[in-house]
Design a protein around this motif. Structure first.
Motif, mmCIF file in Angstrom:
data_model
loop_
_atom_site.group_PDB
_atom_site.id
_atom_site.type_symbol
_atom_site.label_atom_id
_atom_site.label_comp_id
_atom_site.label_asym_id
_atom_site.label_seq_id
_atom_site.Cartn_x
_atom_site.Cartn_y
_atom_site.Cartn_z
ATOM 1 N N LEU A 278 -20.581 31.831 0.882
ATOM 2 C CA LEU A 278 -19.570 30.789 0.805
ATOM 3 C C LEU A 278 -18.909 30.958 -0.500
ATOM 4 C CD1 LEU A 278 -22.048 27.924 2.228
ATOM 5 C CD2 LEU A 278 -20.482 29.514 3.640
ATOM 6 N N SER A 279 -17.400 31.158 -0.304
ATOM 7 C CA SER A 279 -16.608 31.190 -1.615
ATOM 8 C C SER A 279 -16.024 30.231 -1.929
ATOM 9 C CB SER A 279 -15.662 32.796 -0.911
ATOM 10 O OG SER A 279 -15.213 33.136 -2.346
ATOM 11 N N ALA A 280 -15.636 30.062 -3.460
ATOM 12 C CA ALA A 280 -15.047 28.823 -3.910
ATOM 13 C C ALA A 280 -13.976 29.715 -4.652
ATOM 14 C CB ALA A 280 -15.953 28.448 -4.998
ATOM 15 N N ARG A 281 -12.617 28.692 -4.462
ATOM 16 C CA ARG A 281 -11.406 29.052 -5.249
ATOM 17 C C ARG A 281 -11.567 29.735 -6.637
ATOM 18 N NH1 ARG A 281 -8.864 25.710 -3.051
ATOM 19 N NH2 ARG A 281 -8.059 26.860 -0.954
ATOM 20 N N GLY A 282 -12.222 28.554 -7.404
ATOM 21 C CA GLY A 282 -12.600 29.278 -8.825
ATOM 22 C C GLY A 282 -13.434 30.284 -9.194
ATOM 23 N N THR A 283 -14.256 30.655 -8.528
ATOM 24 C CA THR A 283 -15.327 31.630 -8.652
ATOM 25 C C THR A 283 -15.548 32.467 -7.193
ATOM 26 O OG1 THR A 283 -17.234 30.213 -8.705
ATOM 27 C CG2 THR A 283 -16.313 30.905 -10.848
ATOM 28 N N PRO A 284 -14.656 32.975 -6.575
ATOM 29 C CA PRO A 284 -14.766 33.673 -5.207
ATOM 30 C C PRO A 284 -15.725 34.592 -5.185
ATOM 31 C CG PRO A 284 -12.781 34.665 -6.400
ATOM 32 C CD PRO A 284 -13.183 33.631 -7.151
ATOM 33 N N ILE A 285 -16.425 34.568 -3.958
ATOM 34 C CA ILE A 285 -17.250 35.937 -3.994
ATOM 35 C C ILE A 285 -16.325 37.085 -3.954
ATOM 36 C CG2 ILE A 285 -18.818 36.963 -2.050
ATOM 37 C CD1 ILE A 285 -20.148 34.160 -1.808
ATOM 38 N N ALA A 286 -15.366 37.103 -3.117
ATOM 39 C CA ALA A 286 -14.327 38.275 -2.909
ATOM 40 C C ALA A 286 -12.938 37.641 -2.791
ATOM 41 C CB ALA A 286 -14.901 38.968 -1.838
ATOM 42 N N ARG A 287 -12.082 38.468 -3.004
ATOM 43 C CA ARG A 287 -10.594 38.123 -2.748
ATOM 44 C C ARG A 287 -10.133 38.446 -1.457
ATOM 45 N NH1 ARG A 287 -11.528 39.519 -8.054
ATOM 46 N NH2 ARG A 287 -11.115 37.775 -9.678
ATOM 47 N N ARG A 288 -10.754 39.400 -0.680
ATOM 48 C CA ARG A 288 -10.445 39.693 0.482
ATOM 49 C C ARG A 288 -11.744 40.190 1.423
ATOM 50 N NH1 ARG A 288 -5.626 42.642 2.731
ATOM 51 N NH2 ARG A 288 -6.233 43.476 4.595
ATOM 52 N N PHE A 289 -11.707 39.558 2.632
ATOM 53 C CA PHE A 289 -12.876 39.822 3.759
ATOM 54 C C PHE A 289 -12.185 40.824 4.700
ATOM 55 C CE2 PHE A 289 -14.106 36.249 1.415
ATOM 56 C CZ PHE A 289 -15.220 36.324 0.910
ATOM 57 N N GLU A 290 -13.075 41.520 5.286
ATOM 58 C CA GLU A 290 -12.722 42.174 6.281
ATOM 59 C C GLU A 290 -13.910 42.423 7.341
ATOM 60 O OE1 GLU A 290 -9.667 45.257 4.438
ATOM 61 O OE2 GLU A 290 -11.481 46.058 5.120
ATOM 62 N N ILE A 291 -13.656 42.460 8.688
ATOM 63 C CA ILE A 291 -14.583 42.593 9.862
ATOM 64 C C ILE A 291 -14.494 43.596 10.708
ATOM 65 C CG2 ILE A 291 -16.139 41.714 11.683
ATOM 66 C CD1 ILE A 291 -15.926 38.953 10.286
ATOM 67 N N TRP A 292 -14.831 44.689 10.702
ATOM 68 C CA TRP A 292 -14.637 45.890 11.382
ATOM 69 C C TRP A 292 -15.755 46.159 12.846
ATOM 70 C CZ3 TRP A 292 -10.431 49.095 10.213
ATOM 71 C CH2 TRP A 292 -9.823 49.039 9.061
ATOM 72 N N ASP A 293 -15.098 46.306 13.867
ATOM 73 C CA ASP A 293 -16.039 46.348 14.825
ATOM 74 C C ASP A 293 -15.908 47.773 15.547
ATOM 75 O OD1 ASP A 293 -17.263 46.176 17.447
ATOM 76 O OD2 ASP A 293 -16.041 44.166 18.195
ATOM 77 N N ALA A 294 -17.319 48.070 15.597
ATOM 78 C CA ALA A 294 -17.645 49.687 15.710
ATOM 79 C C ALA A 294 -18.414 49.820 17.218
ATOM 80 C CB ALA A 294 -18.618 50.250 14.723
#
Length: 311
Positions: A208-224
């Motif tokens: 769970l990411s917060a705007r002030g201290t984000p876990i990441a700035r971009r997330f992606e989900i790839w289906d294999a």
């Protein structure tokens, strides 16, 4: 975006440990400026059940360690010198075979807000097994007193579908059961991941990411999954979220779904090897991203998804 002016991220260090016989050894990682801690890690190895990575291997589930003093963590002095205070270890199993353990480490302070949660099944419900929340103490209390039936909320939705899920607008979304406390904590984005265990038990990891201290700035989900990618193999991008407007790739305007083949770029290396990546984001550096973590998710012995986040 200049990495020097970006906000601090919730996770400070990510590293990948791979089994060599009965021992886990460092495969790679992103340590930022923490060179001394990186060197200490390269000199370290773990037997099954030893240290945080070894404990995650032995227990077959993600392990949260909220403090290092007096614990089984082997690199306490080096971590303390680097300002690191807590860690989460995520084992990656293909069937009953361990592929690797991904470890993320955080530095606790009065402003660091976010959550890494582990949910496990008990009596037909998902209960909080453990979690790290930084400064989000009220949200932590709410989470400790919340449970999810299959299909409800982010953890329950991942449990029902067996699929990684991105959830936006946590503080206002009716689908997020803890929306009110999430909004007060400043949490904005949720990523839920099914974590296969060798015994077949249910386990869900939520970031769970917060705007002030984000876990990441971009997330992606790839289906294999073969049914999704067909005879062409590889993986297809099915969801993504970025903190800012603008493409990560120069050809993001293409009409067909974005695909990668095994061994093509960072995601392709995960597809080909079945092992997580944690490294500087060379391909994406020109777009303001400094690091990349890519985590494979298996169904049985077959890889089903790759989930990536960029910082």
């Amino acid at each position: 975006m200049d990495a020097a002016v970006q906000t601090k991220t919730f996770v400070e260090v990510s590293e990948v440990w791979v089994p060599e016989g009965d021992t886990l050894r460092l495969s790679g990682g992103d340590y930022g400026p923490m060179r001394a801690f990186e060197e200490a890690s390269r000199r370290t190895s773990f037997a099954r059940g030893e240290g945080l990575p070894g404990r995650a291997w032995a227990e077959g589930k993600p392990i949260v360690l909220k403090g290092f003093d007096g614990s089984y963590f082997k690199r306490t002095e080096a971590a303390k010198a680097a300002g690191l205070t807590s860690a989460v270890a995520i084992p990656v199993f293909a069937g009953k075979s361990l592929k690797a353990v991904l470890v993320t480490l955080c530095a606790d302070d009065d402003t660091c807000t976010g959550a890494i949660e582990v949910w496990t099944e008990a009596e037909g419900l998902l209960m909080l097994d453990d979690g790290y929340y930084g400064a989000a103490k009220h949200f932590e209390w709410v989470s400790q007193h919340t449970h999810f039936p299959k299909g409800q909320g982010l953890p329950g939705g991942v449990w029902a579908s067996g699929t990684p899920t991105l959830m936006r607008d946590l503080g206002s979304g009716y689908r997020f059961i803890r929306a009110d406390s999430a909004g007060k904590a400043g949490l904005t984005t949720g990523l839920g991941l099914p974590v296969p265990r060798p015994g077949g038990e249910t386990c869900v990891l939520t970031l769970l990411s917060a705007r002030g201290t984000p876990i990441a700035r971009r997330f992606e989900i790839w289906d294999a999954r073969a049914a999704k990618v067909g005879s062409r193999g590889g993986a297809v991008l099915i969801d993504g979220l970025c903190e800012r407007e603008g493409p990560l790739w120069t050809d993001d305007t293409q009409e067909e779904p974005r695909r990668v083949a095994a061994w093509q770029g960072a995601i392709g290396r995960v597809l080909g090897s079945g092992v997580p990546l944690a490294e500087p984001a060379t391909q994406a550096a020109g777009h303001g991203y400094a690091s990349l973590v890519a985590l494979p998710i298996f169904r049985g012995d077959e890889m089903a998804f790759v989930v990536a986040w960029y910082c």
